[in-house]
Design a protein around this motif. Structure first.
Motif, PDB file in Angstrom:
ATOM      1  N   UNK A 167     -35.456 -37.370 110.946  1.00  0.00           N
ATOM      2  CA  UNK A 167     -35.922 -35.757 110.627  1.00  0.00           C
ATOM      3  C   UNK A 167     -36.447 -34.860 111.995  1.00  0.00           C
ATOM      4  N   UNK A 168     -36.772 -35.664 113.001  1.00  0.00           N
ATOM      5  CA  UNK A 168     -37.462 -35.183 114.084  1.00  0.00           C
ATOM      6  C   UNK A 168     -36.326 -34.219 114.909  1.00  0.00           C
ATOM      7  N   UNK A 169     -35.018 -34.580 114.663  1.00  0.00           N
ATOM      8  CA  UNK A 169     -33.971 -34.243 115.536  1.00  0.00           C
ATOM      9  C   UNK A 169     -33.246 -32.923 114.820  1.00  0.00           C
ATOM     10  N   UNK A 170     -33.175 -31.848 115.560  1.00  0.00           N
ATOM     11  CA  UNK A 170     -32.571 -30.770 114.985  1.00  0.00           C
ATOM     12  C   UNK A 170     -31.087 -30.831 114.899  1.00  0.00           C
ATOM     13  N   UNK A 171     -30.510 -31.412 113.899  1.00  0.00           N
ATOM     14  CA  UNK A 171     -29.171 -31.787 113.765  1.00  0.00           C
ATOM     15  C   UNK A 171     -28.584 -30.477 113.122  1.00  0.00           C
ATOM     16  N   UNK A 172     -27.588 -29.815 113.930  1.00  0.00           N
ATOM     17  CA  UNK A 172     -26.821 -28.771 113.447  1.00  0.00           C
ATOM     18  C   UNK A 172     -25.613 -29.115 113.063  1.00  0.00           C
ATOM     19  N   UNK A 173     -25.192 -30.347 113.002  1.00  0.00           N
ATOM     20  CA  UNK A 173     -24.001 -30.979 112.589  1.00  0.00           C
ATOM     21  C   UNK A 173     -23.800 -31.446 111.214  1.00  0.00           C
ATOM     22  N   UNK A 174     -24.969 -31.509 110.489  1.00  0.00           N
ATOM     23  CA  UNK A 174     -24.977 -31.818 109.133  1.00  0.00           C
ATOM     24  C   UNK A 174     -24.654 -33.340 108.985  1.00  0.00           C
ATOM     25  N   UNK A 175     -24.694 -33.924 110.078  1.00  0.00           N
ATOM     26  CA  UNK A 175     -24.112 -35.778 109.980  1.00  0.00           C
ATOM     27  C   UNK A 175     -25.499 -36.163 109.767  1.00  0.00           C
ATOM     28  N   UNK A 176     -26.686 -35.800 109.733  1.00  0.00           N
ATOM     29  CA  UNK A 176     -27.954 -36.553 109.122  1.00  0.00           C
ATOM     30  C   UNK A 176     -28.020 -36.017 107.666  1.00  0.00           C
ATOM     31  N   UNK A 211     -30.191 -36.585 103.839  1.00  0.00           N
ATOM     32  CA  UNK A 211     -31.332 -37.074 103.199  1.00  0.00           C
ATOM     33  C   UNK A 211     -32.464 -36.341 103.379  1.00  0.00           C
ATOM     34  N   UNK A 212     -33.651 -36.615 102.539  1.00  0.00           N
ATOM     35  CA  UNK A 212     -34.614 -35.815 102.727  1.00  0.00           C
ATOM     36  C   UNK A 212     -35.856 -36.731 102.375  1.00  0.00           C
ATOM     37  N   UNK A 213     -36.139 -37.814 103.103  1.00  0.00           N
ATOM     38  CA  UNK A 213     -37.008 -38.936 102.879  1.00  0.00           C
ATOM     39  C   UNK A 213     -38.368 -38.517 103.593  1.00  0.00           C
ATOM     40  N   UNK A 214     -39.379 -38.750 102.540  1.00  0.00           N
ATOM     41  CA  UNK A 214     -40.889 -38.533 102.854  1.00  0.00           C
ATOM     42  C   UNK A 214     -41.194 -39.198 104.236  1.00  0.00           C
ATOM     43  N   UNK A 215     -40.612 -40.377 104.401  1.00  0.00           N
ATOM     44  CA  UNK A 215     -40.891 -41.173 105.687  1.00  0.00           C
ATOM     45  C   UNK A 215     -40.197 -40.645 106.984  1.00  0.00           C
ATOM     46  N   UNK A 216     -39.501 -39.675 106.912  1.00  0.00           N
ATOM     47  CA  UNK A 216     -38.926 -39.034 107.933  1.00  0.00           C
ATOM     48  C   UNK A 216     -37.375 -39.701 108.411  1.00  0.00           C
ATOM     49  N   UNK A 217     -37.007 -40.515 107.614  1.00  0.00           N
ATOM     50  CA  UNK A 217     -35.629 -41.244 107.614  1.00  0.00           C
ATOM     51  C   UNK A 217     -34.551 -39.898 107.440  1.00  0.00           C
ATOM     52  N   UNK A 218     -33.360 -40.258 108.118  1.00  0.00           N
ATOM     53  CA  UNK A 218     -32.236 -39.486 107.857  1.00  0.00           C
ATOM     54  C   UNK A 218     -31.062 -40.561 107.996  1.00  0.00           C
ATOM     55  N   UNK A 219     -30.020 -40.371 107.364  1.00  0.00           N
ATOM     56  CA  UNK A 219     -28.728 -41.383 107.302  1.00  0.00           C
ATOM     57  C   UNK A 219     -27.530 -40.616 107.546  1.00  0.00           C
ATOM     58  N   UNK A 220     -26.810 -41.383 108.421  1.00  0.00           N
ATOM     59  CA  UNK A 220     -25.205 -40.766 108.304  1.00  0.00           C
ATOM     60  C   UNK A 220     -24.346 -41.968 108.074  1.00  0.00           C
ATOM     61  N   UNK A 221     -23.395 -41.491 107.257  1.00  0.00           N
ATOM     62  CA  UNK A 221     -22.474 -42.518 106.602  1.00  0.00           C
ATOM     63  C   UNK A 221     -21.086 -42.262 107.194  1.00  0.00           C
ATOM     64  N   UNK A 222     -20.555 -43.332 107.420  1.00  0.00           N
ATOM     65  CA  UNK A 222     -19.161 -43.404 107.930  1.00  0.00           C
ATOM     66  C   UNK A 222     -18.371 -44.145 106.919  1.00  0.00           C
ATOM     67  N   UNK A 223     -16.979 -43.528 106.607  1.00  0.00           N
ATOM     68  CA  UNK A 223     -15.954 -44.189 105.573  1.00  0.00           C
ATOM     69  C   UNK A 223     -15.221 -44.960 106.348  1.00  0.00           C
ATOM     70  N   UNK A 224     -14.774 -44.703 107.403  1.00  0.00           N
ATOM     71  CA  UNK A 224     -13.692 -45.412 108.039  1.00  0.00           C
ATOM     72  C   UNK A 224     -13.597 -44.869 109.685  1.00  0.00           C
ATOM     73  N   UNK A 225     -12.620 -45.603 110.430  1.00  0.00           N
ATOM     74  CA  UNK A 225     -12.489 -45.237 111.813  1.00  0.00           C
ATOM     75  C   UNK A 225     -12.232 -43.814 112.220  1.00  0.00           C
ATOM     76  N   UNK A 226     -11.252 -43.346 111.255  1.00  0.00           N
ATOM     77  CA  UNK A 226     -10.935 -41.738 111.337  1.00  0.00           C
ATOM     78  C   UNK A 226     -12.287 -40.980 111.308  1.00  0.00           C
ATOM     79  N   UNK A 227     -13.200 -41.357 110.383  1.00  0.00           N
ATOM     80  CA  UNK A 227     -14.498 -40.663 110.127  1.00  0.00           C
ATOM     81  C   UNK A 227     -15.307 -40.846 111.431  1.00  0.00           C
ATOM     82  N   UNK A 228     -15.333 -42.079 111.639  1.00  0.00           N
ATOM     83  CA  UNK A 228     -16.086 -42.252 113.133  1.00  0.00           C
ATOM     84  C   UNK A 228     -15.505 -41.391 114.169  1.00  0.00           C
ATOM     85  N   UNK A 229     -14.486 -41.185 114.435  1.00  0.00           N
ATOM     86  CA  UNK A 229     -13.992 -40.476 115.288  1.00  0.00           C
ATOM     87  C   UNK A 229     -14.244 -38.862 115.393  1.00  0.00           C
TER      88      UNK A 229
END
Length: 136
Positions: free
Chosen positions: A87-96, A98-116
């Motif tokens: 949550x501390x990172x100002x992520x303009x990409x929308x990769x992160x 979730x809105x967790x109270x503890x400050x966690x954020x999550x990035x999800x990847x489906x496959x290698x194309x998604x990673x690239x």
């Protein structure tokens, strides 16, 4: 046979035990994260590959997980990168997500194309996070 494996060897062994298509994605993410900055280290934490800041830091409560950058969550075929203090990172990409109270954020990847497709955003988040570390 060696008594104990290094952190890197433990991560490699863990990835090799994954289902091959998942392992390939995890290994690709691993290389992207590690290549972003030499101060990023890896280890197994919470039974999954994780990445952390290896440099000197000001003292802090270990429960704050300030050193922890990313912990992978490999559950039911999904590949999630959990950023304990994302949550501390100002992520303009929308990769992160979730809105967790503890400050966690999550990035999800489906496959290698998604990673690239998300590689640049992921590397920017790692760089931005490292700039926020409370260094010595």
């Amino acid at each position: 046979m060696k008594a104990t494996l290094t952190d890197q060897e433990q991560v490699t062994e863990h990835i090799q035990q994954l289902e091959p298509s998942v392992g390939q994605i995890v290994e690709t993410l691993r290389q992207i994260i590690l290549s972003t900055n030499p101060e990023v280290g890896e280890r197994i934490k919470w039974n999954n590959p994780s990445f952390y800041y290896t440099g000197e830091m000001k003292e802090f409560d270990p429960k704050e997980y300030k050193r922890d950058l990313i912990v992978m969550n490999l559950h039911k075929g999904r590949i999630m990168l959990v950023f304990p203090s994302g949550a501390k990172v100002n992520d303009q990409s929308s990769l992160l997500e979730g809105d967790y109270k503890d400050g966690r954020r999550i990035a999800t990847f489906k496959d290698l194309d998604d990673v690239q497709a998300k590689q640049g955003a992921l590397q920017k988040i790692v760089v931005d996070w490292l700039e926020l570390v409370d260094k010595e």
